[in-house]
Scaffold this active site. Structure first.
Site, PDB file in Angstrom:
ATOM      1  N   LYS A  22       0.829  -1.207   0.000  1.00  0.00           N
ATOM      2  CA  LYS A  22       0.000   0.000   0.000  1.00  0.00           C
ATOM      3  C   LYS A  22       0.862   1.254   0.000  1.00  0.00           C
ATOM      4  CE  LYS A  22      -1.490   2.002   3.723  1.00  0.00           C
ATOM      5  NZ  LYS A  22      -2.204   2.574   4.893  1.00  0.00           N
ATOM      6  N   ASN A  23       1.925   1.243   0.802  1.00  0.00           N
ATOM      7  CA  ASN A  23       2.752   2.441   0.948  1.00  0.00           C
ATOM      8  C   ASN A  23       3.645   2.706  -0.257  1.00  0.00           C
ATOM      9  OD1 ASN A  23       1.637   3.023   3.425  1.00  0.00           O
ATOM     10  ND2 ASN A  23       3.269   2.038   4.598  1.00  0.00           N
ATOM     11  N   ARG A  93      -4.300   9.938   5.042  1.00  0.00           N
ATOM     12  CA  ARG A  93      -3.194  10.880   5.109  1.00  0.00           C
ATOM     13  C   ARG A  93      -2.414  10.967   3.798  1.00  0.00           C
ATOM     14  NH1 ARG A  93      -0.097  13.711   7.975  1.00  0.00           N
ATOM     15  NH2 ARG A  93       2.059  13.836   7.313  1.00  0.00           N
ATOM     16  N   CYS A 117      -4.589   7.773  10.246  1.00  0.00           N
ATOM     17  CA  CYS A 117      -4.526   7.178  11.581  1.00  0.00           C
ATOM     18  C   CYS A 117      -4.351   8.242  12.659  1.00  0.00           C
ATOM     19  CB  CYS A 117      -3.357   6.195  11.675  1.00  0.00           C
ATOM     20  SG  CYS A 117      -3.616   4.657  10.793  1.00  0.00           S
ATOM     21  N   ARG A 122       2.131  14.213  12.870  1.00  0.00           N
ATOM     22  CA  ARG A 122       2.698  13.958  11.541  1.00  0.00           C
ATOM     23  C   ARG A 122       2.520  15.182  10.630  1.00  0.00           C
ATOM     24  NH1 ARG A 122       1.493   7.758   9.818  1.00  0.00           N
ATOM     25  NH2 ARG A 122      -0.709   8.206   9.934  1.00  0.00           N
ATOM     26  N   PRO A 123       3.102  16.317  10.985  1.00  0.00           N
ATOM     27  CA  PRO A 123       2.824  17.555  10.255  1.00  0.00           C
ATOM     28  C   PRO A 123       3.382  17.541   8.839  1.00  0.00           C
ATOM     29  CG  PRO A 123       4.628  17.895  11.786  1.00  0.00           C
ATOM     30  CD  PRO A 123       4.093  16.518  12.064  1.00  0.00           C
ATOM     31  N   VAL A 124       2.749  18.357   7.984  1.00  0.00           N
ATOM     32  CA  VAL A 124       3.193  18.459   6.593  1.00  0.00           C
ATOM     33  C   VAL A 124       4.108  19.667   6.394  1.00  0.00           C
ATOM     34  CG1 VAL A 124       1.136  17.297   5.727  1.00  0.00           C
ATOM     35  CG2 VAL A 124       1.141  19.791   5.932  1.00  0.00           C
ATOM     36  N   ASP A 125       4.531  20.280   7.488  1.00  0.00           N
ATOM     37  CA  ASP A 125       5.371  21.483   7.388  1.00  0.00           C
ATOM     38  C   ASP A 125       6.620  21.250   6.539  1.00  0.00           C
ATOM     39  OD1 ASP A 125       3.509  22.067   9.269  1.00  0.00           O
ATOM     40  OD2 ASP A 125       4.886  22.796  10.797  1.00  0.00           O
ATOM     41  N   LEU A 126       7.229  20.066   6.681  1.00  0.00           N
ATOM     42  CA  LEU A 126       8.467  19.788   5.952  1.00  0.00           C
ATOM     43  C   LEU A 126       8.226  19.766   4.444  1.00  0.00           C
ATOM     44  CD1 LEU A 126       9.896  16.986   8.277  1.00  0.00           C
ATOM     45  CD2 LEU A 126      10.601  19.383   8.193  1.00  0.00           C
TER      46      LEU A 126
END
Length: 422
Positions: A22-23, A93, A117, A122-126
């Site tokens: 899946k990943n 996500r 989940c 799990r921020p998307v800032d990066l």
């Protein structure tokens, strides 16, 4: 709502064919937005998250054809919508993975902040910091990421992630293949799924070097062609079934796998007392009816021990001989399965990001509730070894990452069935 009923205490024996990852499939499907011609993706697992990604691509204007073997053909030549809406993104996500491709090919993207989940922020800032450095104009407003490309094409840059991020590496990698100039990604994720995505992009005409190392270099091209690609096997699914064999003191062979992607897990299974036989595309684990030995685990980015296998090894350690320490370094709040395992008789103490597990002789079946994808897998594993009946509620979590788990476990001799309240 569906739930699983498990009558435990049976050693598992037999073979199980592992599905596509899946990943790897999700970023590869997102990357199909970069192609000017249609792409065909095979070995795609039949999972809820995959269906959600198909819906998202369709909503953007891509044309999809799926056959009975889950070969997915994507034609993104008619994409005419550039909004990834909340109602789809909130459940998965990985929806954030359309941001890089849409921005690189179409110059604009509006993507709802992601869900998935409940295991930490799990921020998307990066992701956003890197894309801004490449010339994107990005604002976050009303729960949406609004991204525009100011110069027509993104610009190649030297980038360094402050911490290793798999989806961040994938998003920037996809954005960079159509950027002008050379992009260098330092502190890149080394996961096999990142390499699989890079190989797919290379097959379509991308120029990428260094995937699988901490430095990836991408030379941007004008456009990508179509093509066909087979998704790699799921190393986490493989590890989960090997763990099922280990904690039930059985013998399980996983087929259609890449053993080279399983090394950190295999070392720990051997440490637990398993006899392993490894072939070109299969691994066989045999416990010879012995109780597993407790093993210490510390999660870290690949090639170290995967956070996605932490919960399964905790289930094994719960019935192992001896005590173990499990340290979770990737995600906060990823011990939500502990309370449920304790309901079954597990002896586990928590201290911050560390769990101390004292193995017990037996677990007892109980009603338990899944809280996330891998937690649900650990509860199912515990149910397989517990005395009596275990009822696992909220198994929609497990359906996000495991294809037909009750059917595959039944083939190994487990007494497990899916029932519905409806």
């Amino acid at each position: 709502m569906d739930k699983l009923l498990i009558n435990g205490g049976k050693a598992l024996h037999g073979e199980v064919v592992i599905s596509g990852a899946k990943n790897a499939a999700l970023p590869i499907m997102a990357a199909s937005l970069l192609a000017s011609d249609h792409v065909t993706i095979s070995n795609v697992p039949h999972l809820k998250d995959i269906t959600t990604m198909m819906e998202l691509l369709g909503q953007l204007g891509a044309h999809l054809i799926v056959d009975e073997k889950m070969n997915v053909q994507v034609d993104s030549s008619q994409v005419n919508e550039f909004v990834a809406p909340y109602d789809l993104v909130k459940t998965m996500r990985a929806s954030i993975l359309v941001l890089g491709p849409m921005l690189a090919r179409f110059g604009k993207a509006d993507v709802s902040l992601p869900g998935g989940c409940a295991i930490g922020t799990r921020p998307v800032d990066l992701h956003l910091k890197a894309l801004r450095a490449m010339g994107a104009d990005i604002t976050v407003k009303n729960g949406y990421i609004n991204a525009r490309c100011k110069k027509g094409r993104l610009q190649g840059k030297r980038l360094m992630f402050d911490t290793v991020t798999v989806t961040g590496t994938e998003n920037v990698l996809m954005a960079a293949v159509l950027a002008e100039g050379i992009t260098t990604i330092k502190n890149a994720a080394r996961e096999p799924e990142v390499v699989d995505l890079a190989n797919f992009l290379i097959q379509m005409g991308a120029k990428i070097r260094g995937a699988g190392t901490s430095t990836i270099e991408v030379e941007g091209v004008e456009s990508l062609n179509g093509g066909t690609y087979s998704v790699m096997s799921d190393r986490i699914e493989a590890g989960t079934y090997l763990a099922a064999g280990a904690l039930t003191r059985g013998q399980v062979t996983v087929k259609k796998v890449r053993p080279d992607t399983l090394l950190s897990q295999l070392c720990k299974f051997e440490e637990a007392g398993a006899e392993l036989t490894i072939g070109e595309d299969w691994v066989s684990l045999n416990m010879h009816n012995k109780r597993p030995q407790a093993v210490n685990i510390a999660t870290a980015p690949y090639p170290a021990f995967a956070t996605d296998m932490q919960a399964q090894f905790m289930a094994m350690n719960s019935v192992a001989e001896g005590s173990s320490t499990i340290i979770e370094t990737i995600f906060e709040n990823r011990f939500m399965h502990v309370q449920e395992l304790q309901r079954m008789g597990a002896n586990i103490q928590l201290n911050g990001n560390t769990a101390i597990v004292h193995g017990v002789e037996k677990l007892t079946g109980a009603p338990v509730m899944a809280t996330d994808l891998r937690a649900s897998a650990s509860l199912i594993l515990a149910g397989l070894v517990a005395e009596g009946e275990t009822v696992v509620e909220r198994i929609y979590h497990v359906d996000r990452g495991y294809e037909r788990i009750e059917e595959k476990l039944s083939l190994l001799g487990a007494d497990i069935k899916r029932v519905s309240d409806r």
